[in-house]
Design an enzyme around this catalytic site. Structure first.
Site, short mmCIF file in Angstrom:
data_model
loop_
_atom_site.label_atom_id
_atom_site.label_comp_id
_atom_site.label_asym_id
_atom_site.label_seq_id
_atom_site.Cartn_x
_atom_site.Cartn_y
_atom_site.Cartn_z
N ASP A 262 28.29 25.97 14.06
CA ASP A 262 29.71 26.14 14.36
C ASP A 262 30.55 25.55 13.24
O ASP A 262 30.03 24.86 12.35
CB ASP A 262 30.07 25.49 15.70
CG ASP A 262 29.66 24.02 15.77
OD1 ASP A 262 29.99 23.27 14.82
OD2 ASP A 262 29.02 23.63 16.75
N HIS B 242 26.60 32.06 12.47
CA HIS B 242 27.38 31.59 13.61
C HIS B 242 26.57 31.58 14.90
O HIS B 242 27.04 31.08 15.92
CB HIS B 242 28.63 32.45 13.79
CG HIS B 242 29.83 31.67 14.21
ND1 HIS B 242 29.75 30.50 14.95
CD2 HIS B 242 31.16 31.87 14.00
CE1 HIS B 242 30.95 30.03 15.18
NE2 HIS B 242 31.84 30.84 14.60
#
Length: 496
Positions: free
Chosen positions: A470, A466
């Site tokens: 995304d 992350h």
């Protein structure tokens, strides 16, 4: 062969004569130690030992009896000057970042004659299994480690008596004195027995371990095997004889049975790929993950794989779903390059990889291995099939090289080949994405008109870093990959 010159000095009387045109001759004692002669460029003095000196208008002749050193050069093999005598053979650097290796097996034993480049032993690092070869020709003098030991890079594996050494007269007692204190015995794969250093009792490793469990000193056990070797039965008989007496024969048998069959805890050290997994998964657990789950209709994939197999003319090629999935994944990566990248935490940079080196997680008897297929974007499905088969064979034989398991850009974990619908994978750092695929199974599917029909479906779970990716990017990438799997004709249209 590279050669060097060796000077051979020979003492020989010579006469050095100087002449002048006046006709006078001067003779005087001369010693080479007071005025040494320099050898010519070719390594030889003149054969008559004479030298002349002339000027423009005169010439003088000196006749001087003397003794000089004559210098000659001969050629000998460079091997004559290689290190000789007892030399150390260390564990060389086997790969970048490798600090230690596990010794798996020896190919030689003490006293064996070894040729140059002959394999000495096999070691396993966190990344691969490697054979260590000899730099010298000679005889194995002493082995310092046994299989299962961890050896650090640069430490001495064994000592060799290199051929050509004249002054080496080390006896067995000399060699014994240079053994490390912790090394009590050396056991080779082909040896049957080894001597207990305390009293010379012959026994196998299994017998010594059994004696250790009972707290028995092997020197106190009478061996009934060949040459007085202590057998397993000897240890058990000795243990029975020394068991505590509880008053009658029945209690004695009960006490012995309790000692004999009592289970013990076992400590298993993690080596090779398993140790590598400890390191990589510990680091991966610190990275913020998120997972994206999707179902893919595999009806067209099943038909395509069946068609490949029915039209297969090569008996050495077995078509499976995985090569098609790998190629379609590469096609999707071309459109979403951030999925095929690595993250540099120190510089906070993302490196977009030009090659699609797709790793395949493989469960082996030696632990989890993740070799990768290089440059998938340039390979056909048939080439991928053959390369995958080769890597699977190497992984099974524990023969993967460091190049096979390094340089990956994204990883596939085909957990469905063993069982399960899907898994939640952890990243194979420094990669930023990993995909776990479940098994393909028939499930009931509802059409828009309400009809029910069977569909072959596969559940996938994409684990992503992350810090780099995304949810929207992963979802779009997954839709692209799903399109190629469900519609192979689109894959064929865009393949180059």
């Amino acid at each position: 062969m590279t050669t060097i010159g060796r000077r051979i000095w020979q003492q020989r009387p010579r006469t050095l004569t100087w002449r002048w045109n006046s006709g006078r001759t001067l003779t005087r004692p001369y010693s080479s130690t007071t005025s040494p002669q320099r050898p010519s460029l070719l390594g030889f003095l003149s054969s008559d030992g004479a030298a002349s000196c002339r000027s423009a208008n005169s010439s003088v002749n000196f006749s001087i009896p003397c003794t000089i050193n004559k210098c000659r050069y001969t050629t000998h093999a460079l091997a004559d000057l290689l290190p000789s005598g007892i030399v150390d053979v260390p564990l060389a650097q086997t790969g970048e970042g490798i600090a230690e290796c596990e010794l798996l097996q020896w190919f030689v034993k003490e006293g064996d004659q070894v040729e140059e480049f002959q394999p000495l032993c096999e070691v396993q690092s966190d990344k691969a299994t490697i054979e260590i070869t000899s730099r010298y020709k000679g005889k194995v003098a002493q082995i310092l480690y046994v299989p299962g030991n961890i050896v650090k890079v640069g430490e001495t594996l064994l000592k060799m008596d290199v051929e050509g050494y004249v002054a080496s007269t080390l006896s067995s007692s000399d060699l014994e004195s240079i053994k490390p204190p912790a090394l009590e015995s050396i056991e080779l794969p082909g040896s049957e027995v080894s001597k207990n250093t305390k009293g010379g009792a012959l026994s196998t490793p299994a017998v010594r371990h059994l004696a250790k469990e009972y707290g028995i000193d092997l020197n106190d056990v009478r061996g009934t095997g060949k040459d007085g070797r202590v057998l397993k039965e000897d240890v058990l008989k000795h243990a029975e004889g020394s068991a505590p007496l509880l008053g009658d024969e029945e209690n004695l048998r009960y006490a012995f049975a309790e000692v004999k069959w009592q289970p013990d805890d076992k400590t298993v050290p993690l080596r090779g790929f398993q140790r590598a997994m400890v390191k990589t998964m510990t680091m991966a657990a610190k990275v913020p993950h998120f997972h994206y789950v999707e179902e893919i209709n595999c009806d067209a994939l099943v038909e395509l794989k069946t068609s490949f197999q029915n039209n297969n003319s090569d008996p050495n090629v077995k078509h499976t779903f995985l090569p098609i999935l790998i190629k379609s994944l590469s096609m999707a990566l071309s459109k979403y390059p951030f999925m095929n990248s690595c993250f540099n935490e120190e510089s906070v940079e993302v490196i977009l990889k030009g090659s699609h080196n797709i790793g395949i997680a493989m469960a082996t008897s030696h632990g989890l291995a993740v070799p990768n297929i290089k440059n998938v974007q340039s390979l056909s499905i048939l080439e991928i099939t053959k390369e995958l088969s080769l890597l699977q064979h190497l992984a099974k034989e524990n023969k993967l090289s460091p190049a096979d398991v390094s340089g990956g850009t994204i990883t596939i974990s085909n957990i469905g080949a063993i069982g399960g619908k899907f898994g939640s994978p952890l990243l194979n750092l420094p990669e930023v994405a990993i995909i776990a695929m479940g098994r393909i199974q028939k499930v009931a599917h509802f059409a828009e008109d309400g009809d029910v029909y069977p569909v072959s479906t596969m559940t996938i779970n994409i684990g992503a870093d992350h810090r780099v990716l995304d949810g929207a990017t992963v979802a779009r990438f997954c839709n692209e990959w799903k399109q190629f799997i469900e519609n192979p004709e689109i894959l064929l249209l865009q393949m180059r």
